[in-house]
Design a protein around this motif. Structure first.
Motif, PDB file in Angstrom:
ATOM      1  N   PRO A 157       0.805  -1.232   0.000  1.00  0.00           N
ATOM      2  CA  PRO A 157       0.000   0.000   0.000  1.00  0.00           C
ATOM      3  C   PRO A 157       0.834   1.276   0.000  1.00  0.00           C
ATOM      4  CG  PRO A 157      -0.944  -1.594   1.517  1.00  0.00           C
ATOM      5  CD  PRO A 157       0.364  -2.172   1.055  1.00  0.00           C
ATOM      6  N   LEU A 158       1.963   1.271   0.709  1.00  0.00           N
ATOM      7  CA  LEU A 158       2.831   2.447   0.744  1.00  0.00           C
ATOM      8  C   LEU A 158       3.378   2.744  -0.652  1.00  0.00           C
ATOM      9  CD1 LEU A 158       3.853   4.299   3.101  1.00  0.00           C
ATOM     10  CD2 LEU A 158       5.999   3.048   2.958  1.00  0.00           C
ATOM     11  N   VAL A 159       3.756   1.705  -1.355  1.00  0.00           N
ATOM     12  CA  VAL A 159       4.250   1.860  -2.724  1.00  0.00           C
ATOM     13  C   VAL A 159       3.129   2.332  -3.639  1.00  0.00           C
ATOM     14  CG1 VAL A 159       5.145   0.614  -4.731  1.00  0.00           C
ATOM     15  CG2 VAL A 159       6.118   0.190  -2.462  1.00  0.00           C
ATOM     16  N   ALA A 160       1.958   1.721  -3.493  1.00  0.00           N
ATOM     17  CA  ALA A 160       0.821   2.101  -4.339  1.00  0.00           C
ATOM     18  C   ALA A 160       0.467   3.569  -4.164  1.00  0.00           C
ATOM     19  CB  ALA A 160      -0.386   1.218  -4.023  1.00  0.00           C
ATOM     20  N   ALA A 161       0.506   4.059  -2.922  1.00  0.00           N
ATOM     21  CA  ALA A 161       0.172   5.459  -2.659  1.00  0.00           C
ATOM     22  C   ALA A 161       1.183   6.401  -3.275  1.00  0.00           C
ATOM     23  CB  ALA A 161       0.078   5.710  -1.153  1.00  0.00           C
ATOM     24  N   SER A 162       2.404   5.943  -3.443  1.00  0.00           N
ATOM     25  CA  SER A 162       3.451   6.806  -3.988  1.00  0.00           C
ATOM     26  C   SER A 162       3.549   6.717  -5.510  1.00  0.00           C
ATOM     27  CB  SER A 162       4.808   6.420  -3.380  1.00  0.00           C
ATOM     28  OG  SER A 162       5.255   5.177  -3.888  1.00  0.00           O
ATOM     29  N   ILE A 163       2.922   5.696  -6.098  1.00  0.00           N
ATOM     30  CA  ILE A 163       3.142   5.422  -7.517  1.00  0.00           C
ATOM     31  C   ILE A 163       1.946   5.773  -8.397  1.00  0.00           C
ATOM     32  CG2 ILE A 163       2.257   3.042  -7.508  1.00  0.00           C
ATOM     33  CD1 ILE A 163       5.453   4.150  -9.299  1.00  0.00           C
ATOM     34  N   MET A 164       0.756   5.879  -7.827  1.00  0.00           N
ATOM     35  CA  MET A 164      -0.434   6.044  -8.661  1.00  0.00           C
ATOM     36  C   MET A 164      -0.353   7.275  -9.551  1.00  0.00           C
ATOM     37  SD  MET A 164      -2.991   3.922  -8.921  1.00  0.00           S
ATOM     38  CE  MET A 164      -4.446   4.906  -9.238  1.00  0.00           C
ATOM     39  N   LEU A 165      -0.274   8.454  -8.968  1.00  0.00           N
ATOM     40  CA  LEU A 165      -0.279   9.671  -9.775  1.00  0.00           C
ATOM     41  C   LEU A 165       1.029   9.815 -10.555  1.00  0.00           C
ATOM     42  CD1 LEU A 165      -1.930  12.998  -8.923  1.00  0.00           C
ATOM     43  CD2 LEU A 165       0.368  13.037  -9.895  1.00  0.00           C
ATOM     44  N   LYS A 166       2.131   9.600  -9.894  1.00  0.00           N
ATOM     45  CA  LYS A 166       3.425   9.742 -10.574  1.00  0.00           C
ATOM     46  C   LYS A 166       3.591   8.666 -11.636  1.00  0.00           C
ATOM     47  CE  LYS A 166       5.530  11.448  -6.282  1.00  0.00           C
ATOM     48  NZ  LYS A 166       4.345  11.136  -5.436  1.00  0.00           N
ATOM     49  N   GLY A 167       3.195   7.444 -11.310  1.00  0.00           N
ATOM     50  CA  GLY A 167       3.352   6.350 -12.255  1.00  0.00           C
ATOM     51  C   GLY A 167       2.477   6.511 -13.486  1.00  0.00           C
ATOM     52  N   MET A 168       1.201   6.906 -13.273  1.00  0.00           N
ATOM     53  CA  MET A 168       0.328   7.106 -14.423  1.00  0.00           C
ATOM     54  C   MET A 168       0.754   8.330 -15.230  1.00  0.00           C
ATOM     55  SD  MET A 168      -3.496   5.868 -13.325  1.00  0.00           S
ATOM     56  CE  MET A 168      -3.816   7.220 -12.197  1.00  0.00           C
ATOM     57  N   THR A 169       1.358   9.314 -14.566  1.00  0.00           N
ATOM     58  CA  THR A 169       1.920  10.453 -15.295  1.00  0.00           C
ATOM     59  C   THR A 169       3.066   9.992 -16.187  1.00  0.00           C
ATOM     60  OG1 THR A 169       1.286  12.042 -13.573  1.00  0.00           O
ATOM     61  CG2 THR A 169       3.057  12.700 -15.072  1.00  0.00           C
ATOM     62  N   ALA A 170       3.986   9.205 -15.607  1.00  0.00           N
ATOM     63  CA  ALA A 170       5.091   8.671 -16.408  1.00  0.00           C
ATOM     64  C   ALA A 170       4.557   7.819 -17.555  1.00  0.00           C
ATOM     65  CB  ALA A 170       6.029   7.855 -15.518  1.00  0.00           C
ATOM     66  N   HIS A 171       3.505   7.068 -17.298  1.00  0.00           N
ATOM     67  CA  HIS A 171       2.916   6.207 -18.326  1.00  0.00           C
ATOM     68  C   HIS A 171       2.457   7.009 -19.528  1.00  0.00           C
ATOM     69  CE1 HIS A 171      -0.709   4.352 -20.193  1.00  0.00           C
ATOM     70  NE2 HIS A 171       0.070   3.287 -20.228  1.00  0.00           N
ATOM     71  N   PHE A 172       1.655   8.040 -19.299  1.00  0.00           N
ATOM     72  CA  PHE A 172       1.154   8.773 -20.463  1.00  0.00           C
ATOM     73  C   PHE A 172       2.255   9.586 -21.134  1.00  0.00           C
ATOM     74  CE2 PHE A 172       0.311  12.629 -17.805  1.00  0.00           C
ATOM     75  CZ  PHE A 172       0.672  13.636 -18.694  1.00  0.00           C
TER      76      PHE A 172
END
Length: 369
Positions: A157-172
């Motif tokens: 969960p700690l990783v998920a909270a840190s990766i959602m917005l940043k990760g989906m930003t990197a994705h697009f």
């Protein structure tokens, strides 16, 4: 590389995670039940609230009332809350929203209640969300079920909270806004930041040569660990001259720039002919205006994208989140949760982020968790 590219395009976790609503009951008994549930769930939780724009000191820790979820909504008790630079933009008033408001765009938590008639989501589910609506800097939040995605068991969960917005930003940024391909050269400004770190890892995995800029030796070490082939400390070196030297005067295919004012003109100069300038942030301030004709010299492309326009539909959201989680689970993306703060100390987290004292991701933990 073919096997790797196959992994990068798989989104096995979230396929088909959609919601339906049951037909609403017209019975008086059902109506009374909803009223009773609303009264039962109406209680106070702690949250950060902003009444005026300004520095970190405007973040106020106080009680707010939260009720029961309505049709199509869920209530989530947060386990971890992501901190992003966009939160600072809202706090300062760079991005507008009605005052007062609770900041925050990203969190992970457990579903504690579902609205009437909602299926596809149940109490006890671990979910994550990023983007709109605002309001994640709180112990609990009510939000539309359609914006939440299930967190796979393999993701902490700690990783998920840190990766959602940043990760989906990197994705697009690397898969849709400008699709990075093998053999291209990429310049990532602020390469040791939350999004910058992921961009470097993802672009290298896709076969690009990655150049990153950072502000210190410590951040240079992290950028190298994250896959940068070349790291420039822009306080010590002229990054434009360095890029020209590294590329033998050809320039780069794309610049991902989240810094804004301090680097914008230099980033444009670093581009090769028909290169792409992707300005996705402005941590140093809004860039100075440029005449449209200045892009014609090298037939450049300039875009100022936002995650919200790339995850507008449920399918787009599931695809983005699914690919991010898949790449984390496979080890393609390594998440650096380097800083955690109690939710009540969100002001300190903002101050440290603005002062560039942080690297990687920042997560707030609700007090008492």
């Amino acid at each position: 590389m073919g096997a790797l590219r196959g992994v990068l395009h798989k989104t096995p976790f979230l396929v088909g995670t959609h919601f339906t609503r049951k037909s609403p009951s017209s019975s008086v008994a059902s109506t009374r039940l909803v009223v009773v549930q609303a009264r039962a769930f109406a209680n106070m939780v702690k949250a950060i609230k902003i009444y005026e724009h300004g520095g970190p000191e405007v973040l106020k820790w106080e009680d707010v009332e939260i009720g029961a979820p309505k049709e199509g909504e869920i209530r989530v008790k947060h386990k971890a809350i992501g901190v992003n630079f966009i939160d600072i933009y809202y706090r300062k008033g760079v991005y507008k929203t009605e005052l007062p408001f609770i900041p925050g765009h990203e969190a992970v938590g457990v579903v504690t209640a579902v609205g009437p008639g909602l299926t596809g989501r149940k109490v006890g589910d671990l979910v994550a969300y990023a983007g709109n609506p605002l309001g994640s800097y709180t112990e609990q939040q009510i939000l539309p079920a359609k914006v939440a995605v299930p967190v796979p068991p393999a993701i902490d969960p700690l990783v998920a909270a840190s990766i959602m917005l940043k990760g989906m930003t990197a994705h697009f940024l690397v898969r849709r806004c400008f699709k990075v391909e093998p053999g291209q050269t990429v310049l990532v400004q602020a390469a040791a930041g939350g999004v910058g770190s992921l961009l470097c890892q993802w672009a290298r995995a896709l076969g690009a040569t990655v150049i990153g800029t950072v502000s210190s030796e410590a951040k240079a070490a992290q950028a190298t660990e994250d896959g940068c082939h070349h790291v420039i400390i822009y306080g010590k070196e002229d990054f434009v001259a360095c890029v020209q030297r590294i590329t033998d005067g050809k320039g780069v295919d794309v610049v991902y720039d989240s810094v804004g004012k301090d680097t914008f003109q230099g980033s444009l100069t670093c581009l090769k002919k028909r290169g792409y300038m992707v300005s996705y942030g402005q941590s140093s301030g809004t860039p100075d205006p440029i005449p449209l004709s200045s892009l014609a010299v090298k037939s450049l492309f300039l875009t100022r994208p936002s995650l919200m326009q790339y995850t507008e539909t449920r399918d787009e959201l599931l695809e983005a989140a699914g690919e991010v989680f898949a790449n984390v689970a496979s080890g393609i993306l390594r998440v650096h949760v380097n800083h955690t703060y109690p939710l009540s100390q969100a002001a300190q987290a903002h101050a440290d982020l603005e002062a560039r004292k942080t690297t990687g991701s920042i997560v707030l933990i609700p007090d008492g968790n």
